[in-house]
Write an enzyme that holds these catalytic residues in place. Sequence first.
Site, PDB file in Angstrom:
ATOM      1  N   ASP A   2       0.853  -1.186   0.000  1.00 31.19           N
ATOM      2  CA  ASP A   2       0.000   0.000   0.000  1.00 31.19           C
ATOM      3  C   ASP A   2       0.891   1.238   0.000  1.00 31.19           C
ATOM      4  O   ASP A   2       2.093   1.145   0.150  1.00 31.19           O
ATOM      5  CB  ASP A   2      -0.923   0.007   1.227  1.00 31.19           C
ATOM      6  CG  ASP A   2      -0.178  -0.389   2.483  1.00 31.19           C
ATOM      7  OD1 ASP A   2       0.971   0.069   2.671  1.00 31.19           O
ATOM      8  OD2 ASP A   2      -0.741  -1.161   3.280  1.00 31.19           O
ATOM      9  N   ASP A  17       1.611   5.133   1.539  1.00 31.06           N
ATOM     10  CA  ASP A  17       1.364   6.110   2.595  1.00 31.06           C
ATOM     11  C   ASP A  17       1.867   7.462   2.125  1.00 31.06           C
ATOM     12  O   ASP A  17       2.891   7.552   1.451  1.00 31.06           O
ATOM     13  CB  ASP A  17       2.117   5.717   3.872  1.00 31.06           C
ATOM     14  CG  ASP A  17       1.678   4.357   4.391  1.00 31.06           C
ATOM     15  OD1 ASP A  17       0.459   4.138   4.470  1.00 31.06           O
ATOM     16  OD2 ASP A  17       2.542   3.518   4.695  1.00 31.06           O
ATOM     17  N   ASP A  69      10.515   4.564  12.498  1.00 33.96           N
ATOM     18  CA  ASP A  69      11.294   3.549  13.210  1.00 33.96           C
ATOM     19  C   ASP A  69      12.674   3.285  12.585  1.00 33.96           C
ATOM     20  O   ASP A  69      13.698   3.549  13.193  1.00 33.96           O
ATOM     21  CB  ASP A  69      10.478   2.268  13.418  1.00 33.96           C
ATOM     22  CG  ASP A  69       9.739   1.785  12.187  1.00 33.96           C
ATOM     23  OD1 ASP A  69       9.932   2.355  11.100  1.00 33.96           O
ATOM     24  OD2 ASP A  69       8.959   0.813  12.306  1.00 33.96           O
TER      25      ASP A  69
HETATM   26  P1  ATP Z   1       4.516  -2.857   5.386  1.00 30.41           P
HETATM   27  O1  ATP Z   1       3.474  -1.932   4.834  1.00 30.41           O
HETATM   28  O2  ATP Z   1       5.298  -3.588   4.395  1.00 30.41           O
HETATM   29  O3  ATP Z   1       3.996  -3.686   6.468  1.00 30.41           O
HETATM   30  P2  ATP Z   1       5.556  -0.408   6.432  1.00 30.41           P
HETATM   31  O4  ATP Z   1       6.919  -0.022   6.884  1.00 30.41           O
HETATM   32  O5  ATP Z   1       4.947   0.367   5.328  1.00 30.41           O
HETATM   33  O6  ATP Z   1       5.623  -1.936   6.099  1.00 30.41           O
HETATM   34  P3  ATP Z   1       3.322   0.492   7.915  1.00 30.41           P
HETATM   35  O7  ATP Z   1       2.723  -0.099   9.149  1.00 30.41           O
HETATM   36  O8  ATP Z   1       2.525   0.585   6.683  1.00 30.41           O
HETATM   37  O9  ATP Z   1       4.623  -0.362   7.669  1.00 30.41           O
HETATM   38  O10 ATP Z   1       3.880   1.925   8.339  1.00 30.41           O
HETATM   39  C1  ATP Z   1       4.207   2.936   7.413  1.00 30.41           C
HETATM   40  C2  ATP Z   1       5.372   3.766   7.932  1.00 30.41           C
HETATM   41  O11 ATP Z   1       5.047   4.341   9.185  1.00 30.41           O
HETATM   42  C3  ATP Z   1       6.638   2.952   8.193  1.00 30.41           C
HETATM   43  O12 ATP Z   1       7.405   2.786   7.056  1.00 30.41           O
HETATM   44  C4  ATP Z   1       7.319   3.791   9.239  1.00 30.41           C
HETATM   45  O13 ATP Z   1       7.983   4.898   8.657  1.00 30.41           O
HETATM   46  C5  ATP Z   1       6.181   4.318  10.050  1.00 30.41           C
HETATM   47  N1  ATP Z   1       5.878   3.430  11.176  1.00 30.41           N
HETATM   48  C6  ATP Z   1       5.015   2.392  11.207  1.00 30.41           C
HETATM   49  N2  ATP Z   1       4.973   1.807  12.402  1.00 30.41           N
HETATM   50  C7  ATP Z   1       5.835   2.494  13.162  1.00 30.41           C
HETATM   51  C8  ATP Z   1       6.238   2.392  14.520  1.00 30.41           C
HETATM   52  N3  ATP Z   1       5.741   1.437  15.304  1.00 30.41           N
HETATM   53  N4  ATP Z   1       7.143   3.283  14.966  1.00 30.41           N
HETATM   54  C9  ATP Z   1       7.641   4.254  14.175  1.00 30.41           C
HETATM   55  N5  ATP Z   1       7.306   4.398  12.908  1.00 30.41           N
HETATM   56  C10 ATP Z   1       6.419   3.540  12.391  1.00 30.41           C
HETATM   57 MG    MG Z   2       2.875   0.249   4.540  1.00 28.28          MG
END
Ligand code: ATP
Ligand code: MG
Length: 440
Positions: free
Chosen positions: A68, A70, A144
């Site tokens: 997805d 963001d 993170d």
């Molecule tokens: P995926 O979508 O593949 O699971 P993602 O890194 O995109 O991985 P998301 O949960 O969609 O994970 O989060 C989007 C973004 O928000 C992350 O890339 C990160 O920058 C930030 N983020 C998400 N969770 C956290 C957290 N627990 N602490 C700090 N930043 C976070």
């Molecule tokens: Mg994501």
Amino acid sequence: MIKRFIQRVFGLRQAGPVRMPKGKHGLARDAISPAALRVCEALAERGYAAHVVGGAVRDLLLGIKPKDFDVATDARPEQVKPLFRRALLIGRRFRLVHVMIGGETVEVSTFRAADTGEAEKSEHGRVLRDNVFGTIEEDALRRDFTVNALYYDPASEDVIDYHGGLADLRKRRLRMIGDPEARFREDPVRMLRAVRLGAKLGLTLDSDTRAPIKRLAPLLEHVPPPRLFEEMLKLLLSGHASACLRQLREEGLSKGLLPLLDVILEQPLGERFVTLALAQTDDRIQTGRPVSPAFLFAALLWHEVLSAWRARELRGERSLQALESAMDEVLEVQCAKLAITRRLTATMREVWGMQPRFEQRSGQRPQHLVESPRFRMAYDFLALRAASGEVPADLEVWWRTFQSADPDTRRAMLLPDTGPKKRRRRRRKKAPGEGAAPAA
Ligand code: ATP
Ligand code: MG
């Protein structure tokens, strides 16, 4: 290492962001989803900053198709929402806007401010609520891992890198921004994200990031069960569940997630069963076939149910009643830690409850079983039990043949009814208030 130590002690950060121009980073504009581009354009038209950020930028730079998209912006949620026809304000801990365009949902978050101690925290330091907005620099600092703090600007087509994420991607390294221990304390779920993202992306956990995890693993106990469930589901459905589980065990993180899973994995049959279930799930996801989370959780907890069931039978409980109580027992312990949703537990019960019915291969029962709506899932579960050596292989072969056979062949396959079973059935019919098929 020394440089980072000096930076930490003197509170210095790497000087300014690196702006990598179009053509140098390998991220093509047309790889961004049309919905995410539309969102960025709509925000930019009103003078707001709007960047694609996080997982999508990281995945595209690694040549992986993002799940997805963001978007991060300096517009506040209430300024974002009216710009789109279909948009929802969501979240409590972090307020966000979900913008729906076509079949796609784009998550739009407002830049977060640096942690000034204003955020509401639990007694263990976990951030409970935090809606202080800030600048893009502050937003980057709050993310993170360095590889998750990369911003793509669709207008200039630059990638903006505040924390050395581009270099870490090249080195295939997953590194926490800031002091790892403090960041894990703020949000212990980051420990699970580290394991999942490492396995999914083929990145190695940086040694400073990895170091405190074993010690901080117990902090997962204080994370609300629904959040743990959500993260665990992501992990199990990542297509790399086997690798994740191995890593979770290595880091000492598996105990808080599926209590007793460690015990199960120590028994050869249990380990084989779980390993097969996860390998099968990974294979299905990697080849684009659907998987059922209920099936997966049913598999992870099956040997726990089995041992509770056996213990009850040994104490003299009737077999089917003992199974019912064993399921209650296991789900109760499990849901207290990991809020498996009711919809899933209902299916898990059905799949578990149907297993004893596979033993009955005479009379009308096999026909009824094949016709029940959960037959396929329950049969797949039986196949897993057979493959792990828990039940004889010929039982699975019989059911595989039976389900696709024509009515005559099915009749010929039935085993002769045994005397004692008939007598028991007759007696049971007379007993008032007793159902005939407890596992249905
Ligand atoms: P995926 O979508 O593949 O699971 P993602 O890194 O995109 O991985 P998301 O949960 O969609 O994970 O989060 C989007 C973004 O928000 C992350 O890339 C990160 O920058 C930030 N983020 C998400 N969770 C956290 C957290 N627990 N602490 C700090 N930043 C976070
Ligand atoms: Mg994501």
